[in-house]
Design a protein around this motif. Structure first.
Motif, short mmCIF file in Angstrom:
data_model
loop_
_atom_site.label_atom_id
_atom_site.label_comp_id
_atom_site.label_asym_id
_atom_site.label_seq_id
_atom_site.Cartn_x
_atom_site.Cartn_y
_atom_site.Cartn_z
N CYS A 95 0.84 -1.19 0.00
CA CYS A 95 0.00 0.00 0.00
C CYS A 95 0.88 1.24 0.00
CB CYS A 95 -0.87 -0.03 1.25
SG CYS A 95 -1.88 1.44 1.52
N GLN A 96 0.45 2.26 -0.71
CA GLN A 96 1.17 3.52 -0.74
C GLN A 96 0.20 4.68 -0.53
OE1 GLN A 96 1.95 5.91 -4.24
NE2 GLN A 96 4.12 5.46 -4.05
N THR A 97 0.62 5.67 0.23
CA THR A 97 -0.17 6.89 0.37
C THR A 97 0.70 8.10 0.08
OG1 THR A 97 0.33 7.08 2.73
CG2 THR A 97 -1.70 5.93 2.14
N ILE A 98 0.05 9.13 -0.42
CA ILE A 98 0.69 10.43 -0.61
C ILE A 98 -0.14 11.42 0.19
CG2 ILE A 98 1.43 12.20 -2.23
CD1 ILE A 98 1.50 10.06 -4.39
N THR A 99 0.45 11.97 1.24
CA THR A 99 -0.31 12.78 2.19
C THR A 99 0.09 14.25 2.12
OG1 THR A 99 1.27 12.22 3.93
CG2 THR A 99 -0.73 10.90 3.79
N LEU A 100 -0.83 15.06 2.55
CA LEU A 100 -0.63 16.50 2.69
C LEU A 100 -0.59 16.85 4.17
CD1 LEU A 100 -3.15 17.68 -0.03
CD2 LEU A 100 -0.66 17.64 -0.21
N PRO A 101 0.18 17.89 4.56
CA PRO A 101 0.99 18.72 3.68
C PRO A 101 2.30 18.04 3.29
CG PRO A 101 1.28 19.41 5.94
CD PRO A 101 0.22 18.34 5.95
N GLY A 102 2.87 18.50 2.23
CA GLY A 102 4.20 18.07 1.86
C GLY A 102 4.28 16.98 0.82
N LEU A 103 3.14 16.37 0.47
CA LEU A 103 3.13 15.28 -0.51
C LEU A 103 4.13 14.18 -0.12
CD1 LEU A 103 2.80 17.25 -3.87
CD2 LEU A 103 1.02 15.98 -2.65
N TYR A 104 4.04 13.76 1.15
CA TYR A 104 4.92 12.69 1.61
C TYR A 104 4.40 11.34 1.13
CZ TYR A 104 7.30 15.98 4.63
OH TYR A 104 8.05 17.04 5.12
N ILE A 105 5.34 10.49 0.73
CA ILE A 105 5.02 9.14 0.29
C ILE A 105 5.36 8.15 1.40
CG2 ILE A 105 5.56 7.33 -1.38
CD1 ILE A 105 6.20 9.56 -3.39
N ASP A 106 4.42 7.32 1.74
CA ASP A 106 4.62 6.29 2.74
C ASP A 106 4.19 4.94 2.18
OD1 ASP A 106 3.89 8.90 4.58
OD2 ASP A 106 5.38 7.58 5.53
N TRP A 107 4.81 3.89 2.71
CA TRP A 107 4.55 2.52 2.26
C TRP A 107 4.12 1.65 3.42
CZ3 TRP A 107 4.73 1.28 -2.88
CH2 TRP A 107 5.41 2.15 -3.73
N GLY A 108 3.20 0.74 3.12
CA GLY A 108 2.83 -0.27 4.09
C GLY A 108 3.88 -1.37 4.17
N GLN A 109 3.65 -2.30 5.06
CA GLN A 109 4.63 -3.36 5.29
C GLN A 109 4.56 -4.45 4.22
OE1 GLN A 109 1.75 -3.12 6.84
NE2 GLN A 109 0.91 -5.17 7.21
N GLY A 110 3.50 -4.45 3.46
CA GLY A 110 3.34 -5.45 2.41
C GLY A 110 2.54 -6.64 2.88
N THR A 111 1.77 -7.19 1.96
CA THR A 111 1.00 -8.39 2.26
C THR A 111 1.17 -9.38 1.10
OG1 THR A 111 -1.19 -9.23 2.91
CG2 THR A 111 -1.16 -7.49 1.26
N GLN A 112 1.38 -10.63 1.43
CA GLN A 112 1.65 -11.65 0.41
C GLN A 112 0.35 -12.12 -0.21
OE1 GLN A 112 4.76 -13.07 -0.70
NE2 GLN A 112 3.40 -13.95 -2.27
N VAL A 113 0.34 -12.15 -1.53
CA VAL A 113 -0.76 -12.73 -2.30
C VAL A 113 -0.18 -13.84 -3.15
CG1 VAL A 113 -2.45 -12.33 -4.13
CG2 VAL A 113 -2.13 -10.62 -2.32
N THR A 114 -0.71 -15.05 -2.98
CA THR A 114 -0.22 -16.22 -3.72
C THR A 114 -1.39 -16.86 -4.44
OG1 THR A 114 1.51 -16.59 -2.08
CG2 THR A 114 0.99 -18.40 -3.57
N ILE A 115 -1.20 -17.02 -5.75
CA ILE A 115 -2.23 -17.64 -6.58
C ILE A 115 -1.68 -18.98 -7.06
CG2 ILE A 115 -3.85 -17.36 -8.46
CD1 ILE A 115 -3.88 -15.15 -6.25
N SER A 116 -2.29 -20.04 -6.57
CA SER A 116 -1.77 -21.37 -6.90
C SER A 116 -2.85 -22.41 -6.68
CB SER A 116 -0.56 -21.69 -6.01
OG SER A 116 -0.10 -23.02 -6.24
N SER A 117 -2.80 -23.44 -7.51
CA SER A 117 -3.73 -24.55 -7.33
C SER A 117 -3.10 -25.65 -6.49
CB SER A 117 -4.15 -25.09 -8.70
OG SER A 117 -3.02 -25.44 -9.46
#
Length: 117
Positions: A95-117
């Motif tokens: 996940c990414q957000t761009i917040t005001l003020p300052g147009l700061y970019i932040d990232w989430g920790q990440g989540t694994q998505v696995t597509i498999s049979s």
């Protein structure tokens, strides 16, 4: 400082669906844009989808027509509905957000998505 809490990843079979969510909290006046990027092993991070505060969306070519991004401004939360999932969608989704003020970019920790049979 923005904190992002991601949820919704997991393992599903090809053709299945998953819904990711990302909730933002912390010190900001508003969130300009929210979105998801993904990174598969050995590949560069790539755009999945973004959405502005006004609701304008942008999708990566590989997910158009299958994924839908939405947001709840009152909850500072973004959602990614993923349908018709394919093995090549397997990746860590950030996940990414761009917040005001300052147009700061932040990232989430990440989540694994696995597509498999």
């Amino acid at each position: 400082q923005v904190q992002l809490v991601e949820s919704g990843g997991g393992l599903v079979q090809p053709g299945g669906s998953l819904r990711l969510s990302c909730a933002a909290s912390g010190r900001f006046s508003s969130i300009n844009a929210m979105g998801y990027y993904r990174q598969a092993p050995g590949k560069q991070r790539e755009l999945v989808a973004t959405i502005t505060r006004g609701g304008s969306t942008n999708y990566g070519d590989s997910v158009k027509g299958r994924f839908t991004i939405s947001r709840d401004n009152a909850k500072n939360t973004v959602y990614l509905q993923m349908n018709s999932l394919k093995p090549e969608d397997t990746a860590v989704y950030y996940c990414q957000t761009i917040t005001l003020p300052g147009l700061y970019i932040d990232w989430g920790q990440g989540t694994q998505v696995t597509i498999s049979s």
